[in-house]
Design a protein around this motif. Structure first.
Motif, PDB file in Angstrom:
ATOM      1  N   GLY A 192      22.939 -39.533 -84.811  1.00 44.18           N
ATOM      2  CA  GLY A 192      21.812 -39.411 -85.725  1.00 44.18           C
ATOM      3  C   GLY A 192      22.093 -40.099 -87.057  1.00 44.18           C
ATOM      4  N   PHE A 193      21.292 -39.776 -88.047  1.00 44.83           N
ATOM      5  CA  PHE A 193      21.331 -40.448 -89.342  1.00 44.83           C
ATOM      6  C   PHE A 193      22.672 -40.259 -90.046  1.00 44.83           C
ATOM      7  N   ILE A 194      23.198 -39.033 -90.046  1.00 42.32           N
ATOM      8  CA  ILE A 194      24.486 -38.789 -90.705  1.00 42.32           C
ATOM      9  C   ILE A 194      25.609 -39.466 -89.932  1.00 42.32           C
ATOM     10  N   ASP A 195      25.540 -39.446 -88.612  1.00 43.91           N
ATOM     11  CA  ASP A 195      26.558 -40.111 -87.796  1.00 43.91           C
ATOM     12  C   ASP A 195      26.660 -41.593 -88.149  1.00 43.91           C
ATOM     13  N   ILE A 196      25.512 -42.243 -88.272  1.00 43.06           N
ATOM     14  CA  ILE A 196      25.503 -43.667 -88.606  1.00 43.06           C
ATOM     15  C   ILE A 196      26.033 -43.889 -90.020  1.00 43.06           C
ATOM     16  N   GLY A 197      25.584 -43.048 -90.956  1.00 43.93           N
ATOM     17  CA  GLY A 197      26.009 -43.201 -92.344  1.00 43.93           C
ATOM     18  C   GLY A 197      27.511 -43.041 -92.504  1.00 43.93           C
ATOM     19  N   PHE A 198      28.078 -42.007 -91.898  1.00 43.56           N
ATOM     20  CA  PHE A 198      29.507 -41.749 -92.044  1.00 43.56           C
ATOM     21  C   PHE A 198      30.333 -42.581 -91.076  1.00 43.56           C
ATOM     22  N   GLY A 199      29.818 -42.760 -89.860  1.00 44.95           N
ATOM     23  CA  GLY A 199      30.563 -43.521 -88.857  1.00 44.95           C
ATOM     24  C   GLY A 199      30.849 -44.944 -89.286  1.00 44.95           C
ATOM     25  N   SER A 200      29.971 -45.501 -90.098  1.00 42.71           N
ATOM     26  CA  SER A 200      30.182 -46.867 -90.581  1.00 42.71           C
ATOM     27  C   SER A 200      31.379 -46.960 -91.523  1.00 42.71           C
ATOM     28  N   MET A 201      31.829 -45.815 -92.040  1.00 36.77           N
ATOM     29  CA  MET A 201      32.966 -45.788 -92.962  1.00 36.77           C
ATOM     30  C   MET A 201      34.307 -45.567 -92.247  1.00 36.77           C
ATOM     31  N   LEU A 202      34.281 -45.379 -90.924  1.00 35.99           N
ATOM     32  CA  LEU A 202      35.523 -45.096 -90.211  1.00 35.99           C
ATOM     33  C   LEU A 202      36.499 -46.265 -90.269  1.00 35.99           C
ATOM     34  N   GLY A 203      35.999 -47.488 -90.203  1.00 37.36           N
ATOM     35  CA  GLY A 203      36.871 -48.653 -90.302  1.00 37.36           C
ATOM     36  C   GLY A 203      37.614 -48.714 -91.622  1.00 37.36           C
ATOM     37  N   PRO A 204      36.893 -48.688 -92.756  1.00 35.71           N
ATOM     38  CA  PRO A 204      37.580 -48.657 -94.046  1.00 35.71           C
ATOM     39  C   PRO A 204      38.546 -47.486 -94.197  1.00 35.71           C
ATOM     40  N   LEU A 205      38.202 -46.331 -93.649  1.00 32.69           N
ATOM     41  CA  LEU A 205      39.110 -45.182 -93.708  1.00 32.69           C
ATOM     42  C   LEU A 205      40.411 -45.474 -92.961  1.00 32.69           C
ATOM     43  N   LYS A 206      40.293 -46.074 -91.773  1.00 32.87           N
ATOM     44  CA  LYS A 206      41.488 -46.387 -90.992  1.00 32.87           C
ATOM     45  C   LYS A 206      42.355 -47.430 -91.706  1.00 32.87           C
ATOM     46  N   VAL A 207      41.722 -48.352 -92.393  1.00 25.05           N
ATOM     47  CA  VAL A 207      42.475 -49.340 -93.168  1.00 25.05           C
ATOM     48  C   VAL A 207      43.269 -48.634 -94.271  1.00 25.05           C
ATOM     49  N   LEU A 208      42.614 -47.716 -94.980  1.00 29.23           N
ATOM     50  CA  LEU A 208      43.312 -46.968 -96.032  1.00 29.23           C
ATOM     51  C   LEU A 208      44.461 -46.148 -95.458  1.00 29.23           C
ATOM     52  N   GLU A 209      44.244 -45.556 -94.284  1.00 25.89           N
ATOM     53  CA  GLU A 209      45.306 -44.759 -93.668  1.00 25.89           C
ATOM     54  C   GLU A 209      46.531 -45.619 -93.383  1.00 25.89           C
ATOM     55  N   LYS A 210      46.313 -46.855 -92.955  1.00 22.85           N
ATOM     56  CA  LYS A 210      47.433 -47.745 -92.667  1.00 22.85           C
ATOM     57  C   LYS A 210      48.241 -48.070 -93.920  1.00 22.85           C
ATOM     58  N   PHE A 211      47.549 -48.242 -95.048  1.00 23.72           N
ATOM     59  CA  PHE A 211      48.226 -48.672 -96.272  1.00 23.72           C
ATOM     60  C   PHE A 211      48.783 -47.508 -97.099  1.00 23.72           C
ATOM     61  N   THR A 212      48.128 -46.342 -97.021  1.00 23.76           N
ATOM     62  CA  THR A 212      48.572 -45.213 -97.847  1.00 23.76           C
ATOM     63  C   THR A 212      49.465 -44.234 -97.089  1.00 23.76           C
ATOM     64  N   GLY A 213      49.365 -44.233 -95.753  1.00 23.08           N
ATOM     65  CA  GLY A 213      50.101 -43.255 -94.968  1.00 23.08           C
ATOM     66  C   GLY A 213      49.436 -41.893 -94.932  1.00 23.08           C
ATOM     67  N   VAL A 214      48.263 -41.769 -95.547  1.00 19.99           N
ATOM     68  CA  VAL A 214      47.520 -40.501 -95.580  1.00 19.99           C
ATOM     69  C   VAL A 214      46.527 -40.485 -94.433  1.00 19.99           C
TER      70      VAL A 214
END
Length: 234
Positions: A164-186
């Motif tokens: 739904g609408f929230i899934d699309i809104g937040f799901g689009s941020m999963l890539g940037p989140l994974k990038v941050l996880e790789k660089f920060t270790g968080v």
């Protein structure tokens, strides 16, 4: 050309975008959900693109959906337009007015707080500033975990049985989140701290409307190295 077909509206559909953009990704997922055939036009230099300047002279940004000769701008606005224009595929926004208002509220929250925190981590000038941005992003994840439990009602997605609408809104941020996880270790989405979001993310990535258009994480990592000239990405 988008691979999915079937629409009540035969006007030609084009999408101006750039592959790393989470906001463009939202539009592509919405079009796929509705099985709309469209032409995707990659804009490598959006600031100097004649098409972008022509179709979005105010903000000069992507995504831009062109339906016939009519440009629709801003990602959440485009997703709502797609949902209202094409009845093929599952509804993206709830039919109940209150539930629709709730969905719109959380997508605005995601943009104003979660995305700005992701960006804040990336552009932080020093370690203290980075830690503050990470803490804010972790608060966003905790709140979205609660929201998922409330909105999903035990089902697979924020929208219930389907994306739904929230899934699309937040799901689009999963890539940037994974990038941050790789660089920060968080780990911002963790099976213990955010179990609902952790399993939801797997379902979201595997969805037929998402999987073909989700950017490769390693490509996003290299893109981040080039875009953000900070010590975190070196």
């Amino acid at each position: 050309m988008g691979s999915m077909t079937g629409s009540k509206n035969d006007e030609y559909v084009r999408l101006l975008g750039a592959w790393p953009s989470p906001f463009v990704l939202r539009t592509r997922i919405a079009l796929n959900l509705k099985r709309v055939a469209y032409e995707y036009l990659e804009e490598e230099d959006t600031l100097n693109s004649e098409s972008v300047l022509n179709y979005n002279p105010v903000h000069k940004q992507i995504p831009i959906l062109i339906h016939g000769n009519k440009p629709i701008r801003e990602s959440l606005n485009i997703v709502m337009y797609v949902d209202e224009t094409w009845l093929s595929g599952p509804p993206i926004l709830p039919s109940d007015p209150f539930d629709r208002a709730v969905a719109r509220f959380w997508d605005v929250y995601i943009d104003e707080h979660c995305f700005t925190s992701i960006n804040g981590v990336a552009v932080a000038k020093d370690e203290d500033e980075r830690k503050a941005a990470i803490a804010k992003l972790e608060q966003c994840m905790a709140l979205l975990e609660e929201t998922f439990q409330e909105c999903s009602k035990g089902r697979g997605f924020f929208g219930g049985e389907n994306i739904g609408f929230i899934d699309i809104g937040f799901g689009s941020m999963l890539g940037p989140l994974k990038v941050l996880e790789k660089f920060t270790g968080v780990k911002f989405i963790h099976p213990e701290n955010t179990p609902g979001l952790f399993h939801w993310a797997d379902r979201f990535y595997a969805h037929e409307a998402v999987k073909p258009v989700m950017p490769d994480i390693e490509k996003l990592v290299e893109f981040a190295r080039l875009k953000f000239n900070t010590s975190m990405f070196k």
